[in-house]
Design a protein around this motif. Sequence first.
Motif, mmCIF file in Angstrom:
data_model
loop_
_atom_site.group_PDB
_atom_site.id
_atom_site.type_symbol
_atom_site.label_atom_id
_atom_site.label_comp_id
_atom_site.label_asym_id
_atom_site.label_seq_id
_atom_site.Cartn_x
_atom_site.Cartn_y
_atom_site.Cartn_z
ATOM 1 N N LEU A 224 -28.849 104.366 38.811
ATOM 2 C CA LEU A 224 -28.632 103.458 37.694
ATOM 3 C C LEU A 224 -29.219 104.019 36.399
ATOM 4 C CD1 LEU A 224 -29.231 99.974 39.362
ATOM 5 C CD2 LEU A 224 -27.094 101.243 39.074
ATOM 6 N N ALA A 225 -30.388 104.640 36.489
ATOM 7 C CA ALA A 225 -30.961 105.269 35.302
ATOM 8 C C ALA A 225 -30.099 106.435 34.830
ATOM 9 C CB ALA A 225 -32.386 105.741 35.588
ATOM 10 N N GLN A 226 -29.529 107.176 35.780
ATOM 11 C CA GLN A 226 -28.647 108.288 35.404
ATOM 12 C C GLN A 226 -27.399 107.775 34.696
ATOM 13 O OE1 GLN A 226 -29.508 111.726 36.044
ATOM 14 N NE2 GLN A 226 -27.987 111.809 34.399
ATOM 15 N N ASP A 227 -26.889 106.620 35.143
ATOM 16 C CA ASP A 227 -25.754 106.009 34.454
ATOM 17 C C ASP A 227 -26.083 105.789 32.976
ATOM 18 O OD1 ASP A 227 -24.129 105.890 36.721
ATOM 19 O OD2 ASP A 227 -24.785 103.879 37.262
ATOM 20 N N LEU A 228 -27.308 105.369 32.698
ATOM 21 C CA LEU A 228 -27.716 105.130 31.316
ATOM 22 C C LEU A 228 -27.861 106.441 30.551
ATOM 23 C CD1 LEU A 228 -30.385 102.314 31.796
ATOM 24 C CD2 LEU A 228 -27.898 102.153 31.677
ATOM 25 N N HIS A 232 -25.636 109.022 26.757
ATOM 26 C CA HIS A 232 -26.254 109.681 25.603
ATOM 27 C C HIS A 232 -26.522 108.652 24.505
ATOM 28 C CE1 HIS A 232 -24.578 113.944 26.734
ATOM 29 N NE2 HIS A 232 -25.250 113.350 27.725
ATOM 30 N N PRO A 233 -27.242 107.581 24.850
ATOM 31 C CA PRO A 233 -27.423 106.486 23.889
ATOM 32 C C PRO A 233 -28.359 106.867 22.752
ATOM 33 C CG PRO A 233 -28.791 106.125 25.809
ATOM 34 C CD PRO A 233 -27.961 107.343 26.107
ATOM 35 N N GLY A 234 -28.130 106.261 21.600
ATOM 36 C CA GLY A 234 -28.998 106.496 20.457
ATOM 37 C C GLY A 234 -30.081 105.450 20.305
ATOM 38 N N VAL A 235 -29.876 104.273 20.907
ATOM 39 C CA VAL A 235 -30.863 103.199 20.821
ATOM 40 C C VAL A 235 -30.867 102.452 22.146
ATOM 41 C CG1 VAL A 235 -29.232 101.500 19.866
ATOM 42 C CG2 VAL A 235 -31.675 101.275 19.369
ATOM 43 N N PHE A 236 -32.031 101.915 22.504
ATOM 44 C CA PHE A 236 -32.176 101.139 23.741
ATOM 45 C C PHE A 236 -32.901 99.852 23.398
ATOM 46 C CE2 PHE A 236 -34.444 100.400 27.916
ATOM 47 C CZ PHE A 236 -33.299 100.044 28.627
ATOM 48 N N ARG A 237 -32.145 98.745 23.438
ATOM 49 C CA ARG A 237 -32.715 97.431 23.116
ATOM 50 C C ARG A 237 -33.182 96.755 24.394
ATOM 51 N NH1 ARG A 237 -29.098 92.169 21.437
ATOM 52 N NH2 ARG A 237 -30.751 90.625 21.684
ATOM 53 N N GLY A 303 -33.487 109.780 25.563
ATOM 54 C CA GLY A 303 -33.250 110.213 24.191
ATOM 55 C C GLY A 303 -32.829 109.115 23.243
ATOM 56 N N ALA A 304 -33.240 107.877 23.524
ATOM 57 C CA ALA A 304 -32.840 106.740 22.697
ATOM 58 C C ALA A 304 -34.039 106.167 21.946
ATOM 59 C CB ALA A 304 -32.216 105.656 23.571
ATOM 60 N N GLU A 305 -33.789 105.655 20.742
ATOM 61 C CA GLU A 305 -34.839 104.968 20.000
ATOM 62 C C GLU A 305 -35.112 103.624 20.669
ATOM 63 O OE1 GLU A 305 -36.650 106.025 17.631
ATOM 64 O OE2 GLU A 305 -35.553 107.783 16.892
ATOM 65 N N PRO A 306 -36.373 103.303 20.939
ATOM 66 C CA PRO A 306 -36.676 101.996 21.539
ATOM 67 C C PRO A 306 -36.557 100.885 20.508
ATOM 68 C CG PRO A 306 -38.706 103.210 21.092
ATOM 69 C CD PRO A 306 -37.571 104.145 20.766
ATOM 70 N N GLN A 535 -19.303 105.514 26.428
ATOM 71 C CA GLN A 535 -19.713 106.907 26.593
ATOM 72 C C GLN A 535 -18.912 107.834 25.682
ATOM 73 O OE1 GLN A 535 -18.559 109.165 30.168
ATOM 74 N NE2 GLN A 535 -20.753 109.542 30.506
ATOM 75 N N LEU A 536 -17.605 107.618 25.594
ATOM 76 C CA LEU A 536 -16.768 108.479 24.758
ATOM 77 C C LEU A 536 -17.150 108.359 23.289
ATOM 78 C CD1 LEU A 536 -13.319 107.982 26.509
ATOM 79 C CD2 LEU A 536 -14.638 110.108 26.394
ATOM 80 N N TYR A 537 -17.443 107.174 22.842
ATOM 81 C CA TYR A 537 -17.893 107.015 21.454
ATOM 82 C C TYR A 537 -19.250 107.672 21.235
ATOM 83 C CZ TYR A 537 -14.356 104.104 19.224
ATOM 84 O OH TYR A 537 -13.199 103.660 18.630
ATOM 85 N N SER A 538 -20.173 107.436 22.146
ATOM 86 C CA SER A 538 -21.523 107.959 21.964
ATOM 87 C C SER A 538 -21.559 109.481 22.001
ATOM 88 C CB SER A 538 -22.450 107.384 23.035
ATOM 89 O OG SER A 538 -23.797 107.717 22.780
ATOM 90 N N GLN A 539 -20.767 110.069 22.876
ATOM 91 C CA GLN A 539 -20.764 111.528 22.995
ATOM 92 C C GLN A 539 -19.907 112.199 21.927
ATOM 93 O OE1 GLN A 539 -19.830 112.746 26.997
ATOM 94 N NE2 GLN A 539 -21.579 111.684 27.881
ATOM 95 N N ASN A 540 -19.178 111.407 21.167
ATOM 96 C CA ASN A 540 -18.302 111.967 20.127
ATOM 97 C C ASN A 540 -18.475 111.229 18.804
ATOM 98 O OD1 ASN A 540 -16.371 113.902 21.753
ATOM 99 N ND2 ASN A 540 -16.503 112.023 22.957
ATOM 100 N N LYS A 541 -19.732 110.851 18.490
ATOM 101 C CA LYS A 541 -19.946 110.026 17.307
ATOM 102 C C LYS A 541 -19.920 110.823 16.014
ATOM 103 C CE LYS A 541 -25.035 109.780 17.607
ATOM 104 N NZ LYS A 541 -25.225 110.213 19.015
#
Length: 663
Positions: A224-228, A232-237, A303-306, A535-541
Amino acid sequence: MRMHKTLLGSLVLSATLSLSAQTNELVIQTKKLGAKIQPTMYGLFFEDINYAADGGLYAELVKNRSFEFPQHLMGWNTYGKVTVKDDGPFDRNPHYVRLSDPGHPHKHTGLDNEGFFGIGVKAGKEYRFSVWARLPEGGTEGKLRIELVKVNSNTENQAFATQNLVIDSKEWKKYQVILKPSMREAKSTLRIFLNSKGPIDLEHISLFPVDTWKGHENGLRKDLAQDLADIHPGVFRFPGGCIVEGTDLNTRYNWKNSVGPVENRPLNENRWQYTFTNRFFPDYYQSYGLGFYEYFLLSEEIGAEPLPILSCGLACQFQNSDPKAHVAVCDLGSYIQDALDLIEFANGAVTTKWGKVRADMGHPAPFNMKFVGIGNEQWGPEYPARLEPFIKAIRKAHPEIKIVGSSGPNSEGEQFEYLWPEMKRLKVDLVDEHFYRPESWFLKEGARYDNYDRKGPKVFAGEYACHGKGKKWNHFYASLLEAAFMTGLERNADVVQMATYAPLFAHVEGWQWRPDMIWFDNLNSVRTASYYVQQLYSQNKGTNVIPLTMNGKPVTGAEGQDGLFASAVWDAPTNSYIVKVVNTTDKALLVPLTFTGLKKHEKLMDGICIKLHSTELDSDNTLEHPYAILPRTTMPISITGTALDAQLEPYTFAIYKFKKVRK
C-alpha cells in the motif's frame, strides 16, 4: 456484401475524422512560458476511513492490541481463566490481561485475536510477534505458545506457524518471536496458549510483517505504501478529513496523542464509527500507531511535502448543531498552542521540547514542514472567527509557514460564496475546496478556475472525485471526467497549487464510502482507473504551463469543442513538451497538434503517446482483475516538422510527449 459494408464504414469514419480535423486543431504556443507549476500540484489525501489506517496502511495485524476498546475484549476470544486488569505499565493504556491456571490439567487458558477481517499472512514470510509481559507473582519462568491458526480448516492441524516464548521477569518487559507461516492465508487467527501454570500478564500484543515499508518496525504495509510512492506525489495531506473534527471534541484527532512510544499512545474513537448505519462497524477505533511521526516520515520517504490539518475548535458541524459542542473563541488557547507545538515538532531543533520528542523517535533532522491547515469542512461565521486567532499566532511565531483555510464542504453555494471573501480578508495562503460531484458537474467545470482572482489566495483542491449519477462506485467513465477536469487545474497553475483526490484507501470488506482510489483486502491491493489518472498527471506535470487553444480558445469541453478537454506544459528537466487531451465522447476524433514558435535551429524529436481507454464505461480494475484498465504507451510517435495528426479513440485520455532538440 461484407466488403462493401466495411469499405463504406471506413469511408464514413474517414470523412468524419477529416471533418473533425478541420475544427479540432490544437495549437500549442511553445515560445510563451506561462505560470510555474508547483511541485505540490498533484498529491495525496489520507484519511482513516474505510479502514485505511488500522487494518490498512498501518501494518499491525492485531485488533485491540492493548485492550483499550470500551469493550476491553472486543476482537478477542478467550478460554480458560483470563481476566482484564487496569493497572498496567502504560499510563494512557492501563489495561492488560492476566492468563491464569484454568484449574484442571486437561483445560487450557489462552486467547485468540481475529485481526481486521482476519489476519492475512503469506507463506514463507516472517512475522514479528511481540508482547509486553511479566510474571506477577514473582515466578521464575512462564511459557506461552504462539500460533497462527486456520480455524475453519479440514487439515489435521489448525496451526500452520508456531513458536514458544519464555517469560522470565517479574518486571514488565518486551518479548518477541518470529513466526514463519507454511501457507498463504487471508483470514487466519492469532492464538496464544498459556503453556505453564502461570499467571502471566500480557499487554500490547502485536503482530507485524517483518518486511514493512522501508523496514520500519512500527511500519506500514509495503504494497500500500508502494502504491502511494508510485504516484510521485508532491504533497501529502493528513490525517483527514472529518476525523480531524471528531464526532465531538473529545474524539477529534489529537496529534500529541499520536507521537511518542507506540505502547503509550491512547486509543481514539473513529469519527466514522457512527456515521453510516447501513455500513456499520462498531469496532472502528484508531490505535494512533499510525501517527503524526509516521505521517511525516512517509511524506519524506515518498518525496511529498507534508500538509497536516488541525482542529480549529469546531467539532463536526454535520453532527453538532449546538454551539456548546464547540470551543468558544476565548478558549482556543490550547488549540492554538497545539498548532505552534506541531511546527516545533516538525521543524524545531533537538534542544526544543517537541523537537526532542521527534529526535527521540528516531529523526533528529527536521522534517521541514512548510504548510499547515486549520480546520477541515467548517462553515458559517463561527469558522473565520476561530481561524483568525490561529493565523495571528502562527504569522507572529512562524511567518515562513503557509496557512490553508477552507471554503466549506461544497463547491458553490451560499457558504462557499461567504467563505471565499473571508479567506481573502484573513489572507490565508491557500483555500481548500471540496467537490464530490456527478458527471454533469465535471463536464461543465473545465473552465472553473479561468476567471479566479489571480491576486488572492491560491487554491487547494483538497478533496474531489466524480460520483456517477446512480453509480456511486469506481468506474472508468468517472475517472475519464476527472482527467478532463484536471486539464483546467493544470491550465490555471498560477491559481491552483495543490490537488488531491479523495478518499485514498478502502478495504473491500470495511468500506463505508466510495468511490476510492486504491482498494485492498488483507493480502492484495488494486489501483483503480482514477489512480492511473492521478499518476499520469503527477508523473507528467511539467514545470510551466504553455498556451494551448482550439480556434483561439482554451479547450474546456465548451459547446462546439466536440467534448474535448486539453492542456499543455513545458518540462524543463527533460526539455519536453507534454500535451494532455481527453475525448469524453463516443466518437473517434482527429485532433491535430500544431506546435508554433520554435526557433529555426530547434526541432521536435519523435515522441511517445500514453493512453488510458476503455469501451466499458462502468467497469474498473478489481482485485480479481487488477489490470483490466491500464495506461498503454506507444513509441515512437512520428511527428512531421511541428505537426502531428493525432487520432483519439472514444472515451480516451491521452498524453503526448515530444523532446525539443537543436537541429
